[in-house]
Scaffold this active site. Structure first.
Site, short mmCIF file in Angstrom:
data_model
loop_
_atom_site.label_atom_id
_atom_site.label_comp_id
_atom_site.label_asym_id
_atom_site.label_seq_id
_atom_site.Cartn_x
_atom_site.Cartn_y
_atom_site.Cartn_z
N CYS A 32 27.50 -56.80 -53.12
CA CYS A 32 27.51 -58.27 -53.27
C CYS A 32 26.17 -58.77 -53.80
O CYS A 32 25.15 -58.64 -53.12
CB CYS A 32 27.83 -58.88 -51.90
SG CYS A 32 27.49 -60.63 -51.75
N CYS A 35 24.45 -61.45 -51.65
CA CYS A 35 23.95 -60.83 -50.42
C CYS A 35 22.57 -60.21 -50.65
O CYS A 35 21.69 -60.32 -49.80
CB CYS A 35 24.91 -59.74 -49.94
SG CYS A 35 26.56 -60.33 -49.51
#
Length: 109
Positions: A32, A35
């Site tokens: 991600c 993230c």
């Protein structure tokens, strides 16, 4: 990465988070992009809030699927804020540090 940033999974969640106190968990995935952007901020917060008794940890959703299901995580990053083992706030997406500081200050106040 901070020494104070905990890796939380299905095996240590009960002792580290659910047992009480104040905590923020960052549900993330290694694949991600947002993230990865949020990780240094979360790490800084772990250092800055440790003296205030707030536990900050990360949960890799691919390794801790039980926790992801339990808390209905549908997108990452998702941040859950705990007070005495109960979720009191939730944020999805990569938020700036001041926004996260406000949320942490709210659970400790």
């Amino acid at each position: 990465m901070s020494d104070r940033l905990l890796n939380i999974d299905d095996t240590n969640f009960e002792t580290e988070i659910a047992s009480g106190g104040l905590a923020m968990l960052d549900f993330y995935a290694t694949w991600c992009g947002p993230c990865k952007t949020l990780e240094p901020v979360v790490s800084q917060l772990a250092d800055e809030y440790a003296d205030q008794g707030i536990t900050i940890g990360q949960v890799a959703i691919d390794q801790a699927q039980g926790l992801a299901v339990k808390y209905g995580i549908q997108g990452v990053p998702t941040l859950l804020f705990f007070k005495d083992g109960e979720v009191v706030n939730q944020m999805t997406g990569a938020h700036p540090k001041p926004t996260l500081e406000q949320a942490l200050d709210a659970i400790s106040g």
